[in-house]
Design a protein around this motif. Structure first.
Motif, PDB file in Angstrom:
ATOM      1  N   SER A  83     -22.277 105.782 -35.270  1.00  0.00           N
ATOM      2  CA  SER A  83     -23.651 105.303 -35.462  1.00  0.00           C
ATOM      3  C   SER A  83     -24.656 106.332 -34.957  1.00  0.00           C
ATOM      4  N   SER A 138     -16.179  95.417 -40.935  1.00  0.00           N
ATOM      5  CA  SER A 138     -17.028  96.529 -41.354  1.00  0.00           C
ATOM      6  C   SER A 138     -18.098  96.799 -40.295  1.00  0.00           C
ATOM      7  N   GLN A 139     -18.755  97.931 -40.461  1.00  0.00           N
ATOM      8  CA  GLN A 139     -19.811  98.307 -39.526  1.00  0.00           C
ATOM      9  C   GLN A 139     -20.984  97.339 -39.600  1.00  0.00           C
ATOM     10  N   ASN A 140     -21.361  96.933 -40.808  1.00  0.00           N
ATOM     11  CA  ASN A 140     -22.468  95.989 -40.949  1.00  0.00           C
ATOM     12  C   ASN A 140     -22.144  94.640 -40.318  1.00  0.00           C
ATOM     13  N   TYR A 143     -22.742  94.977 -36.631  1.00  0.00           N
ATOM     14  CA  TYR A 143     -24.168  94.907 -36.330  1.00  0.00           C
ATOM     15  C   TYR A 143     -24.679  93.465 -36.414  1.00  0.00           C
TER      16      TYR A 143
END
Length: 205
Positions: A83, A138-140, A143
């Protein structure tokens, strides 16, 4: 410093208006609520056992919360997902706004389901979001879980403060608040080194 000066100025203006509008009422109220040094002594409080038990209970929460440092989360986001600083800065800023806004929701929620239920049923989802973050697909998704945690992690604060003040007598509230605040602050100092030790042993994965 500027915000503190503005806040102090507004306080003085509002305080002056309230005193000028009803000086006798304000004076009588101050006399009724006047605390003596005896009232500030924890060991003189009739509910000192209850205060100490609450201090021990809330200190556990403070210790656990102190282990989850923003610096460690930032390091983990960087190592695990690469990130960028701009994304992390924006995300932490949004998390701060969500956390601040959730305090008003906590007041509304506490009036409907009770203070204890508000503390429990907002803190549990927050911790579950934190536990689920390493397993997010996933990264999203990570978040999203982080922001959802920020939305619920501070909602127990108004409920906790109200519960503390209602659990003791009026003249015990200063001793209760100061004792619990000191206990939470002292125990929170142990959280970061323990969290760092766990990070060193188990690593980011």
């Amino acid at each position: 410093l500027l915000l503190a000066s503005v806040a102090y100025f507004l306080f003085e203006v509002l305080e002056g208006r309230s005193q000028s509008s009803s000086p006798r009422k304000a004076a009588s109220g101050m006399e009724e609520n006047l605390l003596h040094p005896h009232d500030l002594d924890l060991w003189a409080c009739p509910h000192r056992g209850r205060i100490l038990r609450l201090a021990a209970l809330f200190s556990v929460d403070s210790f656990a919360g102190a282990m989850v440092m923003n610096s460690v989360l930032t390091h983990w986001f960087t190592m695990q997902y690469g990130s960028e600083a701009s994304i992390l800065g924006t995300m932490f800023a949004v998390a701060g706004f969500l956390s601040a806004g959730s305090l008003s929701v906590a007041v509304w929620l506490g009036s409907r389901i009770g203070l204890v239920n508000t503390m429990v049923f907002t803190h549990l989802p927050s911790n579950l979001c934190l536990i689920a973050m390493p397993f997010a697909p996933s990264q999203n998704a990570v978040y999203g879980l982080f922001l959802l945690r920020a939305l619920t992690s501070s909602m127990d604060v108004p409920a906790r403060e109200s519960f503390m003040m209602g659990a003791v007598g009026v003249k015990e509230r200063v001793a209760c608040s100061s004792t619990i605040t000191i206990a939470r602050a002292l125990v929170a100092c142990l959280g970061p080194p323990v969290g760092a030790m766990l990070w060193r042993v188990y690593g980011p994965s």
